[in-house]
Scaffold this active site. Structure first.
Site, mmCIF file in Angstrom:
data_model
loop_
_atom_site.group_PDB
_atom_site.id
_atom_site.type_symbol
_atom_site.label_atom_id
_atom_site.label_comp_id
_atom_site.label_asym_id
_atom_site.label_seq_id
_atom_site.Cartn_x
_atom_site.Cartn_y
_atom_site.Cartn_z
ATOM 1 N N LYS A 176 55.314 11.094 -3.592
ATOM 2 C CA LYS A 176 56.746 11.093 -3.325
ATOM 3 C C LYS A 176 57.109 10.376 -2.029
ATOM 4 O O LYS A 176 58.189 9.822 -1.892
ATOM 5 C CB LYS A 176 57.274 12.521 -3.304
ATOM 6 C CG LYS A 176 57.347 13.124 -4.705
ATOM 7 C CD LYS A 176 58.370 14.231 -4.790
ATOM 8 C CE LYS A 176 58.588 14.652 -6.229
ATOM 9 N NZ LYS A 176 57.441 15.434 -6.765
ATOM 10 N N GLU B 271 67.913 16.061 -2.897
ATOM 11 C CA GLU B 271 67.784 17.297 -3.670
ATOM 12 C C GLU B 271 66.300 17.606 -3.772
ATOM 13 O O GLU B 271 65.469 16.723 -3.661
ATOM 14 C CB GLU B 271 68.380 17.134 -5.074
ATOM 15 C CG GLU B 271 67.427 16.511 -6.113
ATOM 16 C CD GLU B 271 67.049 15.066 -5.832
ATOM 17 O OE1 GLU B 271 67.827 14.365 -5.159
ATOM 18 O OE2 GLU B 271 65.961 14.626 -6.286
ATOM 19 N N SER C 158 48.626 12.440 -9.072
ATOM 20 C CA SER C 158 49.870 12.217 -8.323
ATOM 21 C C SER C 158 49.940 13.021 -7.028
ATOM 22 O O SER C 158 50.634 12.631 -6.097
ATOM 23 C CB SER C 158 51.078 12.535 -9.206
ATOM 24 O OG SER C 158 50.970 13.844 -9.753
HETATM 25 C C1 LIG Z 1 57.266 15.765 -8.036
HETATM 26 C C2 LIG Z 1 55.902 15.581 -8.541
HETATM 27 C C3 LIG Z 1 55.681 15.063 -9.846
HETATM 28 C C4 LIG Z 1 56.763 14.776 -10.822
HETATM 29 O O1 LIG Z 1 57.689 13.788 -10.456
HETATM 30 P P1 LIG Z 1 57.669 12.330 -11.086
HETATM 31 O O2 LIG Z 1 58.915 11.730 -10.562
HETATM 32 O O3 LIG Z 1 57.680 12.477 -12.579
HETATM 33 O O4 LIG Z 1 56.460 11.646 -10.611
HETATM 34 C C5 LIG Z 1 54.363 14.847 -10.235
HETATM 35 N N1 LIG Z 1 53.324 15.151 -9.424
HETATM 36 C C6 LIG Z 1 53.512 15.655 -8.182
HETATM 37 C C7 LIG Z 1 52.314 15.962 -7.354
HETATM 38 C C8 LIG Z 1 54.807 15.881 -7.709
HETATM 39 O O5 LIG Z 1 54.972 16.394 -6.473
#
Ligand SMILES: *Cc1c(COP(=O)(O)O)cnc(C)c1O
Length: 393
Positions: free
Chosen positions: A89, A111, A377
């Site tokens: 993020k 948000e 992610s």
């Molecule tokens: C917020 C988040 C997501 C989901 O958000 P996307 O916009 O779909 O990427 C996925 N993995 C992690 C670790 C997150 O913090």
């Protein structure tokens, strides 16, 4: 196949700007300023500088030997978990903060659901000395107290939202309302590749560093591309960031994993691409979870970051174009995958990311011998309370 939204901000039928009249000039200005900045080598150099020096990029790809031997696949992981603040993020928060500075904005709003986007935004605002206010549902504030504390420590103001279900979608509405009122000096950082144009495109461009890096790293290391790339999909930013580099590579399968919650048949999930239909939410036409009257249905996922009834416009386009396959993984499959990855590789994924690992066990989906690139992610530290309640040893 290089995908750009048309002049109306649409990816095929999806996207656009379904917002109050007062926001149209702000979105037009943002579109113009973003495109100017993105074409400016000085802006690119500044973004790259902070990605490297502050976020810690490039993060590596890691070969997962145990996951590979367990599955008969060749598994490689892209390590967004190693970024500062623990997930992808911050790539987007950083890009948008730099853009806000360039546009002369003094105040940032955002948000947040679980708090991860709020923390990433508060972090970058502290770095650049920008005033920061984060909208968060009352329900989420109660569930995510540590992230609320983090944001405050970083100097941000957290505004509780008590409308609707008191969660992410209501926080988004409230942030949008703030922006309508304060658009002169305020920039609104949306945390995913959703919302009105230019957000889905702009957020994709700030996140595409994930796939651009991973593709080059994979080629350099293996002298070929993977057969498949997998990422989880909440609003869709880490997935579109990973997929964009590979979309023109027709031989690379792309798989997006949504939150199946308690199962698609239960109705308690957050999988609009797998089980929803197109409609308008948060300023954009895209797949979403709605009833026959077009009312948004409540969502459920064990993973707060995937618990969103909508999805970015470009994913809707890629689904209908048949370029990306979208599947859903249930809560318990995700938790099992998290446990498996942790004990096999010494990597604890976020519950969101665990959704992207779970399909590795499915030989119908991924035939033996497939070379798979998984986007991790984020890291799971933030989720340990949730996981500890579910697992006992
Ligand atoms: C917020 C988040 C997501 C989901 O958000 P996307 O916009 O779909 O990427 C996925 N993995 C992690 C670790 C997150 O913090």
């Amino acid at each position: 196949m290089l995908i750009r939204p048309d002049e109306k901000g649409r990816f095929g039928a999806f996207g656009g700007r379904y917002v109050p009249e007062t926001l149209i000039p702000a979105l037009e200005e943002l579109d113009l300023e973003f495109n100017k900045a993105w074409a400016d080598p000085l802006f690119r150099a500044e973004f790259d500088h902070y990605l490297k020096e502050y976020v810690g990029r490039p993060n590596p790809i890691t070969e997962a030997k145990k996951l590979s031997s367990d599955t008969g696949l060749h598994v490689v992981i892209k390590r967004e978990d190693l970024n500062h603040t623990g997930a992808h993020k911050i790539n987007n928060a950083l890009g948008q903060c730099l853009l806000a500075l360039r546009m002369g904005k003094k105040r940032i709003i955002a948000e947040t659901g679980a708090g991860q986007h709020g923390v990433a935004t508060a972090t970058v605002c502290a770095l650049f000395g920008l005033e920061c206010e984060v909208y968060m549902g009352v329900e989420d504030i109660a569930r995510q107290q540590l992230n609320v504390f983090r944001m405050k420590l970083l100097g941000a103001k957290v505004n509780p939202v008590s409308s609707g279900t008191q969660t992410l979608k209501d926080a988004l509405n409230e942030a949008m309302r703030d922006w309508v009122t304060n658009v002169g000096d305020t920039h609104y950082i949306i945390g995913t590749a959703a919302g009105p144009h230019p957000y889905p495109y702009m957020v994709r461009e700030f996140q595409r560093v994930i796939g651009d890096e991973a593709r080059a790293q994979y080629l350099a290391r293996y002298d070929r591309l993977p057969d498949v790339a997998i990422a989880c999909v909440g609003g869709g930013s880490n997935a579109i960031g990973m997929f964009t580099a590979f979309v023109p590579d027709a031989n690379v399968r792309l798989i997006g994993v949504e939150a199946g919650g308690l199962g698609l048949n239960s109705g308690k999930h957050a999988a609009p691409l797998s089980a929803g239909s197109p409609g308008v939410l948060h300023g954009s036409y895209s797949y979403l979870m709605q009833d026959d009257d077009g009312q948004v249905i409540g969502t459920h996922s064990i993973s707060a970051g995937l618990d969103y009834p909508g999805v970015g416009a470009e994913h809707s386009y890629l689904k209908d174009a048949g370029r990306v396959e979208y599947i859903a993984i249930d809560d318990d499959e995700a938790i099992n995958a998290l446990k498996w990855v942790a004990s096999s590789e010494g990597l604890i994924p976020a519950i969101e990311s665990a959704h992207a690992f779970a399909p590795l066990r499915n030989r119908d989906l991924l035939p033996e011998g497939s070379r798979v690139l998984v986007n991790m992610s984020g890291r799971g530290d933030k989720d340990m309370e949730t996981v500890a309640r579910l697992l006992s040893f």
